[in-house]
Design an enzyme around this catalytic site. Structure first.
Site, mmCIF file in Angstrom:
data_model
loop_
_atom_site.group_PDB
_atom_site.id
_atom_site.type_symbol
_atom_site.label_atom_id
_atom_site.label_comp_id
_atom_site.label_asym_id
_atom_site.label_seq_id
_atom_site.Cartn_x
_atom_site.Cartn_y
_atom_site.Cartn_z
ATOM 1 N N LYS A 99 0.864 -1.185 0.000
ATOM 2 C CA LYS A 99 0.000 0.000 0.000
ATOM 3 C C LYS A 99 0.898 1.232 0.000
ATOM 4 C CE LYS A 99 -4.320 1.153 2.349
ATOM 5 N NZ LYS A 99 -5.030 0.982 3.619
HETATM 6 C C1 E4P Z 1 -8.365 2.109 3.581
HETATM 7 O O1 E4P Z 1 -7.575 1.326 3.142
HETATM 8 C C2 E4P Z 1 -8.253 2.799 4.863
HETATM 9 O O2 E4P Z 1 -7.582 1.917 5.742
HETATM 10 C C3 E4P Z 1 -9.581 3.100 5.526
HETATM 11 O O3 E4P Z 1 -10.673 2.649 4.770
HETATM 12 C C4 E4P Z 1 -9.702 4.484 6.034
HETATM 13 O O4 E4P Z 1 -10.956 4.622 6.660
HETATM 14 P P1 E4P Z 1 -11.289 5.754 7.716
HETATM 15 O O5 E4P Z 1 -11.588 7.012 6.996
HETATM 16 O O6 E4P Z 1 -12.488 5.222 8.442
HETATM 17 O O7 E4P Z 1 -10.071 5.889 8.611
#
Ligand code: E4P
Length: 218
Positions: free
Chosen positions: A87
Protein backbone atom coordinates in the site's frame (compact mmCIF):
# COMPACT_ATOMS: atom_id res chain seq x y z
CA UNK A 1 -18.00 -7.42 -5.68
CA UNK A 2 -15.16 -8.36 -3.35
CA UNK A 3 -15.45 -7.68 0.40
CA UNK A 4 -12.30 -6.74 2.30
CA UNK A 5 -12.25 -6.05 6.03
CA UNK A 6 -10.57 -2.81 7.11
CA UNK A 7 -8.90 -3.71 10.39
CA UNK A 8 -5.76 -5.11 12.01
CA UNK A 9 -7.81 -6.91 14.68
CA UNK A 10 -7.21 -10.65 14.29
CA UNK A 11 -10.44 -11.68 16.05
CA UNK A 12 -12.51 -9.53 13.70
CA UNK A 13 -10.62 -10.89 10.70
CA UNK A 14 -11.30 -14.48 11.90
CA UNK A 15 -14.95 -13.60 12.46
CA UNK A 16 -15.36 -12.22 8.91
CA UNK A 17 -13.44 -15.17 7.44
CA UNK A 18 -15.73 -17.53 9.36
CA UNK A 19 -18.79 -15.92 7.71
CA UNK A 20 -17.41 -17.18 4.40
CA UNK A 21 -17.65 -13.92 2.44
CA UNK A 22 -14.23 -12.40 3.04
CA UNK A 23 -11.95 -11.71 0.06
CA UNK A 24 -9.12 -9.79 1.71
CA UNK A 25 -7.91 -7.34 4.34
CA UNK A 26 -6.75 -3.72 4.33
CA UNK A 27 -4.74 -2.19 7.13
CA UNK A 28 -3.09 1.17 7.68
CA UNK A 29 -0.70 2.56 10.31
CA UNK A 30 -3.62 3.98 12.33
CA UNK A 31 -5.37 0.58 12.42
CA UNK A 32 -2.11 -1.14 13.49
CA UNK A 33 -1.61 1.46 16.24
CA UNK A 34 -5.22 0.93 17.41
CA UNK A 35 -4.39 -2.75 18.04
CA UNK A 36 -1.17 -1.78 19.87
CA UNK A 37 1.04 -3.37 17.19
CA UNK A 38 4.35 -1.50 17.26
CA UNK A 39 7.98 -2.09 16.33
CA UNK A 40 9.12 -3.18 12.85
CA UNK A 41 9.42 -6.92 13.63
CA UNK A 42 6.07 -7.09 15.40
CA UNK A 43 4.35 -5.23 12.55
CA UNK A 44 5.83 -7.58 9.92
CA UNK A 45 4.81 -10.65 11.94
CA UNK A 46 1.29 -9.25 12.28
CA UNK A 47 0.98 -9.04 8.49
CA UNK A 48 2.00 -12.69 8.20
CA UNK A 49 -0.52 -13.64 10.93
CA UNK A 50 -3.26 -11.89 8.93
CA UNK A 51 -2.23 -13.69 5.72
CA UNK A 52 -2.50 -17.02 7.52
CA UNK A 53 -6.13 -16.32 8.47
CA UNK A 54 -7.47 -15.14 5.08
CA UNK A 55 -7.18 -16.52 1.56
CA UNK A 56 -7.15 -13.17 -0.29
CA UNK A 57 -5.07 -10.03 -0.67
CA UNK A 58 -3.70 -8.25 2.41
CA UNK A 59 -2.69 -4.60 2.03
CA UNK A 60 0.42 -3.62 4.02
CA UNK A 61 1.27 0.08 4.03
CA UNK A 62 4.74 1.59 3.63
CA UNK A 63 5.80 4.32 6.05
CA UNK A 64 8.54 5.85 3.87
CA UNK A 65 7.60 8.82 1.70
CA UNK A 66 10.78 8.99 -0.43
CA UNK A 67 11.23 6.86 -3.57
CA UNK A 68 14.17 4.74 -2.36
CA UNK A 69 12.56 4.22 1.03
CA UNK A 70 9.22 3.17 -0.49
CA UNK A 71 10.99 0.69 -2.79
CA UNK A 72 13.06 -0.79 0.06
CA UNK A 73 10.07 -1.12 2.38
CA UNK A 74 7.70 -2.32 -0.34
CA UNK A 75 10.06 -5.07 -1.52
CA UNK A 76 10.49 -6.22 2.06
CA UNK A 77 6.71 -6.28 2.64
CA UNK A 78 6.07 -8.12 -0.65
CA UNK A 79 8.66 -10.77 0.28
CA UNK A 80 6.79 -11.59 3.50
CA UNK A 81 3.94 -13.52 1.85
CA UNK A 82 2.46 -13.98 -1.65
CA UNK A 83 -0.85 -12.44 -0.48
CA UNK A 84 0.73 -9.10 0.43
CA UNK A 85 -0.22 -6.06 -1.65
CA UNK A 86 2.04 -3.04 -1.01
CA UNK A 87 0.00 0.00 0.00
CA UNK A 88 1.60 3.21 -1.26
CA UNK A 89 0.36 6.78 -0.64
CA UNK A 90 -0.74 9.00 -3.54
CA UNK A 91 2.32 11.24 -3.59
CA UNK A 92 4.86 11.95 -6.34
CA UNK A 93 7.42 9.39 -5.15
CA UNK A 94 4.58 6.96 -4.46
CA UNK A 95 3.43 7.09 -8.09
CA UNK A 96 7.04 6.52 -9.28
CA UNK A 97 7.35 3.58 -6.89
CA UNK A 98 4.05 2.08 -8.12
CA UNK A 99 5.44 2.17 -11.66
CA UNK A 100 8.60 0.40 -10.46
CA UNK A 101 6.64 -2.22 -8.48
CA UNK A 102 4.35 -2.86 -11.43
CA UNK A 103 7.37 -3.63 -13.66
CA UNK A 104 8.67 -5.99 -10.96
CA UNK A 105 5.33 -7.81 -10.71
CA UNK A 106 4.75 -6.52 -7.17
CA UNK A 107 1.07 -5.71 -6.59
CA UNK A 108 0.12 -2.31 -5.16
CA UNK A 109 -2.77 -0.46 -3.56
CA UNK A 110 -2.54 3.30 -4.07
CA UNK A 111 -4.08 4.83 -0.96
CA UNK A 112 -5.42 8.24 0.07
CA UNK A 113 -7.20 8.83 -3.24
CA UNK A 114 -9.54 11.83 -3.12
CA UNK A 115 -9.90 12.85 -6.79
CA UNK A 116 -10.44 11.30 -10.22
CA UNK A 117 -7.12 12.79 -11.39
CA UNK A 118 -5.24 10.95 -8.65
CA UNK A 119 -7.02 7.70 -9.61
CA UNK A 120 -6.08 8.22 -13.27
CA UNK A 121 -2.42 8.78 -12.38
CA UNK A 122 -2.33 5.66 -10.20
CA UNK A 123 -3.87 3.55 -12.99
CA UNK A 124 -1.37 4.90 -15.53
CA UNK A 125 1.45 3.94 -13.15
CA UNK A 126 0.05 0.38 -13.02
CA UNK A 127 -1.54 0.21 -9.56
CA UNK A 128 -3.39 -3.04 -8.88
CA UNK A 129 -5.91 -1.20 -6.68
CA UNK A 130 -6.81 2.43 -5.98
CA UNK A 131 -8.41 3.31 -2.65
CA UNK A 132 -10.77 6.32 -2.82
CA UNK A 133 -11.73 7.28 0.77
CA UNK A 134 -15.43 7.92 0.42
CA UNK A 135 -16.35 8.53 4.08
CA UNK A 136 -13.65 11.17 4.48
CA UNK A 137 -14.95 12.93 1.34
CA UNK A 138 -18.49 12.89 2.73
CA UNK A 139 -17.07 14.40 5.93
CA UNK A 140 -16.07 17.50 3.94
CA UNK A 141 -19.43 17.70 2.13
CA UNK A 142 -18.17 16.14 -1.12
CA UNK A 143 -19.81 13.05 -2.63
CA UNK A 144 -17.60 10.01 -2.00
CA UNK A 145 -19.84 7.73 -4.07
CA UNK A 146 -19.77 10.36 -6.85
CA UNK A 147 -16.00 9.89 -6.99
CA UNK A 148 -16.42 6.12 -7.37
CA UNK A 149 -18.79 6.75 -10.32
CA UNK A 150 -16.28 9.12 -11.93
CA UNK A 151 -13.38 6.70 -11.58
CA UNK A 152 -15.50 3.79 -12.92
CA UNK A 153 -16.36 5.84 -16.03
CA UNK A 154 -12.74 6.85 -16.65
CA UNK A 155 -11.34 3.34 -16.15
CA UNK A 156 -14.01 1.85 -18.44
CA UNK A 157 -13.37 4.51 -21.12
CA UNK A 158 -9.74 3.40 -21.41
CA UNK A 159 -9.86 -0.21 -20.23
CA UNK A 160 -7.65 0.29 -17.19
CA UNK A 161 -7.46 -2.93 -15.18
CA UNK A 162 -6.76 -1.16 -11.88
CA UNK A 163 -9.43 -2.24 -9.40
CA UNK A 164 -11.48 0.36 -7.56
CA UNK A 165 -11.28 -0.44 -3.85
CA UNK A 166 -13.84 1.77 -2.12
CA UNK A 167 -12.41 2.65 1.30
CA UNK A 168 -13.42 4.66 4.37
CA UNK A 169 -16.87 3.04 4.24
CA UNK A 170 -18.95 3.94 7.29
CA UNK A 171 -22.32 2.19 6.83
CA UNK A 172 -24.29 -0.24 4.66
CA UNK A 173 -25.70 2.52 2.41
CA UNK A 174 -22.12 3.41 1.43
CA UNK A 175 -21.48 -0.24 0.60
CA UNK A 176 -24.63 -0.63 -1.50
CA UNK A 177 -24.06 2.66 -3.33
CA UNK A 178 -20.48 1.62 -4.11
CA UNK A 179 -21.79 -1.69 -5.46
CA UNK A 180 -24.29 0.21 -7.67
CA UNK A 181 -21.50 2.52 -8.86
CA UNK A 182 -19.38 -0.46 -9.91
CA UNK A 183 -16.60 -0.51 -7.30
CA UNK A 184 -14.64 -3.76 -7.66
CA UNK A 185 -14.00 -4.04 -3.93
CA UNK A 186 -15.35 -2.50 -0.73
CA UNK A 187 -13.24 -2.44 2.40
CA UNK A 188 -15.17 -1.85 5.60
CA UNK A 189 -15.28 -2.51 9.32
CA UNK A 190 -16.77 -5.85 10.42
CA UNK A 191 -20.02 -4.24 11.63
CA UNK A 192 -20.79 -2.88 8.14
CA UNK A 193 -20.50 -6.40 6.69
CA UNK A 194 -22.65 -7.98 9.43
CA UNK A 195 -25.19 -5.12 9.27
CA UNK A 196 -26.01 -6.35 5.75
CA UNK A 197 -27.68 -9.35 7.42
CA UNK A 198 -30.25 -7.23 9.18
CA UNK A 199 -33.86 -6.54 8.20
CA UNK A 200 -36.80 -6.35 10.61
CA UNK A 201 -39.07 -8.22 8.15
CA UNK A 202 -36.55 -11.09 8.12
CA UNK A 203 -36.69 -11.25 11.92
CA UNK A 204 -40.50 -11.07 12.17
CA UNK A 205 -40.93 -13.45 9.20
CA UNK A 206 -38.65 -16.05 10.77
CA UNK A 207 -40.37 -15.67 14.13
CA UNK A 208 -43.75 -16.39 12.49
CA UNK A 209 -42.44 -19.38 10.50
CA UNK A 210 -41.02 -20.94 13.67
CA UNK A 211 -44.16 -20.20 15.70
CA UNK A 212 -46.37 -21.83 13.02
CA UNK A 213 -44.05 -24.85 12.82
CA UNK A 214 -44.14 -25.26 16.59
CA UNK A 215 -47.96 -24.93 16.65
CA UNK A 216 -48.35 -27.91 14.35
CA UNK A 217 -45.30 -29.94 15.39
CA UNK A 218 -44.72 -28.85 18.99
C1 E4P B 1 -8.36 2.11 3.58
O1 E4P B 1 -7.58 1.33 3.14
C2 E4P B 1 -8.25 2.80 4.86
O2 E4P B 1 -7.58 1.92 5.74
C3 E4P B 1 -9.58 3.10 5.53
O3 E4P B 1 -10.67 2.65 4.77
C4 E4P B 1 -9.70 4.48 6.03
O4 E4P B 1 -10.96 4.62 6.66
P1 E4P B 1 -11.29 5.75 7.72
O5 E4P B 1 -11.59 7.01 7.00
O6 E4P B 1 -12.49 5.22 8.44
O7 E4P B 1 -10.07 5.89 8.61
Amino acid sequence: MKFFIDTANLDQIRDAQDLGVLDGVTTNPSLMAKEGIKGADRILKHYVDICEIVDGDVSAEVIATDYEGIIREGENLASLHPQIVVKVPMIRDGVKAIKYFSKQGIRTNCTLIFSAGQALLAAKAGATYVSPFIGRLDDISTSGVGLIEQIRLIYDNYGYETQILAASIRHTMHLIECAEAGADVATCPLNVITDLLKHPLTDSGLEKFLADYNKTNG
